[in-house]
Scaffold this active site. Structure first.
Site, PDB file in Angstrom:
ATOM      1  N   LYS A 284       0.843  -1.204   0.000  1.00  0.00           N
ATOM      2  CA  LYS A 284       0.000   0.000   0.000  1.00  0.00           C
ATOM      3  C   LYS A 284       0.875   1.250   0.000  1.00  0.00           C
ATOM      4  O   LYS A 284       2.003   1.210   0.487  1.00  0.00           O
ATOM      5  CB  LYS A 284      -0.854   0.026   1.269  1.00  0.00           C
ATOM      6  CG  LYS A 284      -1.993  -0.977   1.301  1.00  0.00           C
ATOM      7  CD  LYS A 284      -2.770  -0.863   2.622  1.00  0.00           C
ATOM      8  CE  LYS A 284      -3.896  -1.875   2.702  1.00  0.00           C
ATOM      9  NZ  LYS A 284      -4.984  -1.660   1.738  1.00  0.00           N
ATOM     10  N   ARG A 358     -10.216 -11.621   2.182  1.00  0.00           N
ATOM     11  CA  ARG A 358     -11.082 -12.670   1.635  1.00  0.00           C
ATOM     12  C   ARG A 358     -10.411 -14.045   1.730  1.00  0.00           C
ATOM     13  O   ARG A 358     -11.085 -15.057   1.806  1.00  0.00           O
ATOM     14  CB  ARG A 358     -11.488 -12.311   0.195  1.00  0.00           C
ATOM     15  CG  ARG A 358     -10.361 -12.190  -0.765  1.00  0.00           C
ATOM     16  CD  ARG A 358     -10.751 -11.424  -2.051  1.00  0.00           C
ATOM     17  NE  ARG A 358     -10.790  -9.982  -1.826  1.00  0.00           N
ATOM     18  CZ  ARG A 358     -11.124  -9.096  -2.756  1.00  0.00           C
ATOM     19  NH1 ARG A 358     -11.471  -9.483  -3.965  1.00  0.00           N
ATOM     20  NH2 ARG A 358     -11.138  -7.809  -2.468  1.00  0.00           N
TER      21      ARG A 358
HETATM   22  N1  BES Z   1      -8.026  -3.811   4.452  1.00  0.00           N
HETATM   23  C1  BES Z   1      -8.228  -3.429   3.105  1.00  0.00           C
HETATM   24  C2  BES Z   1      -9.549  -2.717   2.883  1.00  0.00           C
HETATM   25  C3  BES Z   1      -9.701  -1.381   3.538  1.00  0.00           C
HETATM   26  C4  BES Z   1      -9.506  -0.226   2.815  1.00  0.00           C
HETATM   27  C5  BES Z   1     -10.099  -1.276   4.850  1.00  0.00           C
HETATM   28  C6  BES Z   1      -9.686   0.999   3.409  1.00  0.00           C
HETATM   29  C7  BES Z   1     -10.269  -0.062   5.438  1.00  0.00           C
HETATM   30  C8  BES Z   1     -10.071   1.082   4.722  1.00  0.00           C
HETATM   31  C9  BES Z   1      -8.223  -4.666   2.201  1.00  0.00           C
HETATM   32  O1  BES Z   1      -7.431  -5.715   2.620  1.00  0.00           O
HETATM   33  C10 BES Z   1      -7.716  -4.220   0.867  1.00  0.00           C
HETATM   34  O2  BES Z   1      -6.619  -3.776   0.829  1.00  0.00           O
HETATM   35  N2  BES Z   1      -8.549  -4.331  -0.153  1.00  0.00           N
HETATM   36  C11 BES Z   1      -8.181  -3.931  -1.449  1.00  0.00           C
HETATM   37  C12 BES Z   1      -8.708  -4.944  -2.425  1.00  0.00           C
HETATM   38  C13 BES Z   1      -8.168  -4.786  -3.815  1.00  0.00           C
HETATM   39  C14 BES Z   1      -6.693  -5.118  -3.857  1.00  0.00           C
HETATM   40  C15 BES Z   1      -8.945  -5.695  -4.738  1.00  0.00           C
HETATM   41  C16 BES Z   1      -8.797  -2.559  -1.734  1.00  0.00           C
HETATM   42  O3  BES Z   1      -9.914  -2.299  -1.279  1.00  0.00           O
HETATM   43  O4  BES Z   1      -8.130  -1.741  -2.346  1.00  0.00           O
HETATM   44 ZN    ZN Z   2      -5.422  -5.549   2.027  1.00  0.00          ZN
END
Ligand code: BES
Ligand code: ZN
Ligand code: ZN
Length: 508
Positions: A284, A358
């Site tokens: 990230k 997931r």
């Molecule tokens: N933990 C994150 C989702 C999240 C985003 C929680 C913002 C709280 C605030 C999750 O694991 C994630 O990173 N999801 C990705 C999925 C994508 C790679 C398909 C996302 O939402 O960008």
């Molecule tokens: Zn994530």
């Protein structure tokens, strides 16, 4: 904080802060009508009347007006708290109003206050009392746990004063007790969610769950890497393998004292417990990455719901499965392109290591079924996309079963929380089809990201026989960026009260 329910006249009660609610009477035809005090007591009416008439206080939801040393009352201060338009008044506004009173008192070092139970035809007494107890306790929370000069300490007592009804009435005392249990459990989750990742590791989450279980008499097991390997949890293990912190697989079991009704399901609650989500190799950006300490909010919600359930004792069997690990980049971390085998036997092509929630849930959902769950609910901070769809107002609800979804949505009327049902019909399955494995963890499309994640989870919920299942995506609603007049900024503790209410609905 102690909540007392007492049959006392608010005018004669000696307290540093007496709180009386007021509603906005104004309508489109005549906006000049002054606010109405929601108590008929003559000395309270007399004390407040000039300020209601002056127009300085409009009784908007969350608005406050202080009268120091009011004449004719024993109280040292009288605080008017607005609950908004009279036509819309319900227990939900009282939950917020009680919270506003507590958040007024705390920074002023007033450790005790009294709330006068409002009199209004649209307010039923027990739901109003439960909501006031909830609101007061939810408001009694701040996030500055690690500050040496923490001044804003908690309340000692909140007394709710009732007149015209008997405070000793068992149903009213029960309403206050239930509201207290639910809100204290919500605050328990908020404390966990607020903890930094270096302190709340998966192992520490396991310890806190076990300590809670020991306190309230729940069965609890905490497993780690060896057990994951033994169970064949290849999806959960893939996420965990990049971290030097071992994973924790936490199982909590609630067995009711009274026999569950024969058609009641065995409810399986499954939580995403990523104690820190860096994104892994698909790392990230640095901006706001610190927030990913709250990626275990789904897990905290389930542990907290179990804490409430064991005290409220519904006649229904409930088990909780928490999948907790860190998502880290490392020489041994899983990578885009890897193929892993989930506990169910399905193979998963990894496209993005940041879609890790997931993966851990896939194995958690399957494991809950092997433990006997016949109805599943999971909660997770799963996708940024749910915030794009619904903002920070509603959380997302996905389900494969209309009746089960409706039963959850019905519980919202009691708790005042907001969830919006989103689609996860098989039309969307295209998005998770892989060229080389059974499914992939993301990547099919840049559209409908929250539904794509739900479609992935649905693959791990049995369809022969069909297992009713609900997925709650709380990613955008779990952390409040700005404080509200009735609630601190930080972890909201969303979902716990509604999950518990939903579980209880299977007992009746
Ligand atoms: N933990 C994150 C989702 C999240 C985003 C929680 C913002 C709280 C605030 C999750 O694991 C994630 O990173 N999801 C990705 C999925 C994508 C790679 C398909 C996302 O939402 O960008
Ligand atoms: Zn994530
Ligand atoms: Zn995550």
């Amino acid at each position: 904080m102690k909540i007392n329910l007492l049959s006392r006249s608010a005018a004669d009660w000696n307290t540093p802060l007496l709180v009386v609610f007021a509603a906005d009477m104004a309508d489109a035809k005549d906006p000049s009508i002054p606010p109405m005090l929601l108590t008929t007591h003559p000395s309270l009416q007399a004390a407040a009347a000039p300020w209601l008439a002056s127009g300085e206080f409009k009784a908007g939801l969350g608005e406050t007006f202080l009268l120091p040393a009011p004449t004719g009352l024993q109280a040292r201060r009288l605080l008017l708290v607005g609950v908004g338009k009279t036509a819309k008044l319900s227990a939900h506004e009282l939950r917020q109003g009680a919270g506003v009173a507590v958040r007024y008192a705390r920074p002023r070092s007033l450790r005790d206050l009294a709330l006068a139970l409002p009199e209004h035809p649209s307010l039923a007494t027990a739901p109003a009392l439960r909501a006031m107890a909830e609101g007061a306790i939810i408001a009694d929370f701040d996030i500055d746990f690690y500050r040496a000069d923490r001044k804003d300490l908690g309340m000692e007592t909140v007394s709710i004063l009732v007149s015209g009804v008997d405070a000793a009435d068992a149903s009213l005392q029960t309403a206050v007790r239930e509201g207290s249990i639910l809100a204290e459990s919500q605050n328990f989750a908020r404390t966990l969610i607020n903890e930094p990742g270096n302190i709340l590791t998966p192992t520490e989450l396991g310890r806190r769950a076990a300590a809670m279980a020991a306190e309230f008499g729940l069965a609890c097991e905490v497993h780690s890497t060896e057990k994951l390997r033994e169970l064949g949890m290849g999806a959960f293990m893939a996420v965990a393998q990049g971290s030097s912190q071992p994973p924790a697989l936490i199982v909590l079991r609630y067995e009711p004292e009274s026999a569950p009704s024969p058609d009641a399901p065995v409810i399986g609650l499954v939580g995403k417990g990523i104690t820190f989500d860096t994104g892994g190799i698909s790392i990230k950006p640095a901006e706001n990455m610190d927030r990913m300490k709250y990626d275990m909010a789904g897990a905290a919600s389930m542990i907290a719901a179990m804490r409430a359930i064991v005290q409220l004792k519904p006649a229904v069997r409930v088990l909780a499965v928490i999948c907790s690990c860190e998502n880290m980049p490392d020489g041994s971390a899983y990578k885009p392109g890897d193929v892993v085998t989930a506990m169910s036997g399905k193979t998963i092509e990894i496209i993005n290591t940041d879609a890790e929630g997931r993966l851990v849930l896939a194995d958690g959902l399957h494991y809950a079924q092997t433990l006997g769950a016949t109805c599943l609910l999971n909660a997770a901070t799963l996708t940024g996309a749910i915030g794009t769809a619904l903002g920070q107002i509603n959380a997302g609800l996905f389900s494969n079963d209309d009746a089960t979804a409706q039963q959850f949505l019905d519980a919202l009327a009691v708790t005042g929380e907001k969830f919006w049902r989103m689609p996860c019909t098989d039309d969307y399955r295209e998005q998770i089809k892989s060229q080389i494995a059974d499914i992939m963890n993301t990547g099919g499309s840049r559209f409908a990201g929250a539904t794509a994640a739900a479609m992935f989870l649905k693959e791990f919920v049995g369809d022969t026989p069909p297992i009713p299942w609900i997925h709650l995506d709380i990613a955008a609603t779990t952390w409040l960026d700005d404080q509200k007049p009735w609630q601190s900024r930080g972890p909201s503790g969303i979902a716990i009260r509604t999950i518990t209410e939903w579980v209880r609905s299977y007992a009746s």
